[in-house]
Write a protein that holds these residues in place. Structure first.
Motif, PDB file in Angstrom:
ATOM      1  N   UNK A  72      40.914  53.346  43.047  1.00  0.00           N
ATOM      2  CA  UNK A  72      39.828  52.350  43.026  1.00  0.00           C
ATOM      3  C   UNK A  72      39.254  52.248  41.616  1.00  0.00           C
ATOM      4  N   UNK A  73      39.037  53.380  40.966  1.00  0.00           N
ATOM      5  CA  UNK A  73      38.522  53.373  39.596  1.00  0.00           C
ATOM      6  C   UNK A  73      39.487  52.717  38.622  1.00  0.00           C
ATOM      7  N   UNK A  74      40.782  53.027  38.749  1.00  0.00           N
ATOM      8  CA  UNK A  74      41.783  52.419  37.867  1.00  0.00           C
ATOM      9  C   UNK A  74      41.866  50.915  38.097  1.00  0.00           C
ATOM     10  N   UNK A  75      41.806  50.489  39.344  1.00  0.00           N
ATOM     11  CA  UNK A  75      41.834  49.054  39.638  1.00  0.00           C
ATOM     12  C   UNK A  75      40.598  48.353  39.075  1.00  0.00           C
ATOM     13  N   UNK A  80      38.334  44.758  35.119  1.00  0.00           N
ATOM     14  CA  UNK A  80      37.352  44.497  34.068  1.00  0.00           C
ATOM     15  C   UNK A  80      38.043  44.072  32.773  1.00  0.00           C
ATOM     16  N   UNK A  81      39.154  44.748  32.413  1.00  0.00           N
ATOM     17  CA  UNK A  81      39.873  44.392  31.189  1.00  0.00           C
ATOM     18  C   UNK A  81      40.465  42.993  31.281  1.00  0.00           C
ATOM     19  N   UNK A  82      41.036  42.660  32.432  1.00  0.00           N
ATOM     20  CA  UNK A  82      41.607  41.325  32.593  1.00  0.00           C
ATOM     21  C   UNK A  82      40.532  40.254  32.532  1.00  0.00           C
ATOM     22  N   UNK A  83      39.388  40.512  33.146  1.00  0.00           N
ATOM     23  CA  UNK A  83      38.296  39.536  33.103  1.00  0.00           C
ATOM     24  C   UNK A  83      37.757  39.386  31.682  1.00  0.00           C
TER      25      UNK A  83
END
Length: 99
Positions: A72-75, A80-83
């Motif tokens: 969940x944390x990695x996702x 966040x990075x993609x956004x």
């Protein structure tokens, strides 16, 4: 000899912008994450304790929930990075690739 951007062996040189390259690596990581999660969830099946035929369920459950929280944390980080990359000028739009 004509200079058409070809490399030493006749193949064209590939150059990706730094932002485009990073965006693609984050997308690749997001695609691989479920498979990594599946492998981690199946890992307790391989555990063996000395003198015991099965794994203690308490340790397996702690491992599974820890793995779940890590996924969940990695996702969340990948999302966040993609956004953040999509908000940058020249970033990816709704189609996924910023062209």
């Amino acid at each position: 000899m004509a200079q058409d951007g070809a490399g030493l062996r006749g193949k064209p040189l590939v150059f990706l912008e730094r932002q485009s390259y990073r965006r693609r690596r984050v997308i690749d990581a997001a695609r691989v994450l479920p498979f990594i999660g599946l492998l981690l969830w199946l890992l307790p099946l391989l555990w063996r304790e000395e003198g015991a035929a099965a794994v203690r369920s308490s340790s397996a459950i702690v491992f599974l929930f820890g793995t779940w929280f890590a996924l969940v944390g990695a996702a969340a980080v990948l999302s966040w990075k993609l956004a953040a990359q999509a908000r940058e000028p020249g970033g990816a739009g709704p189609g996924g690739m910023g062209e």
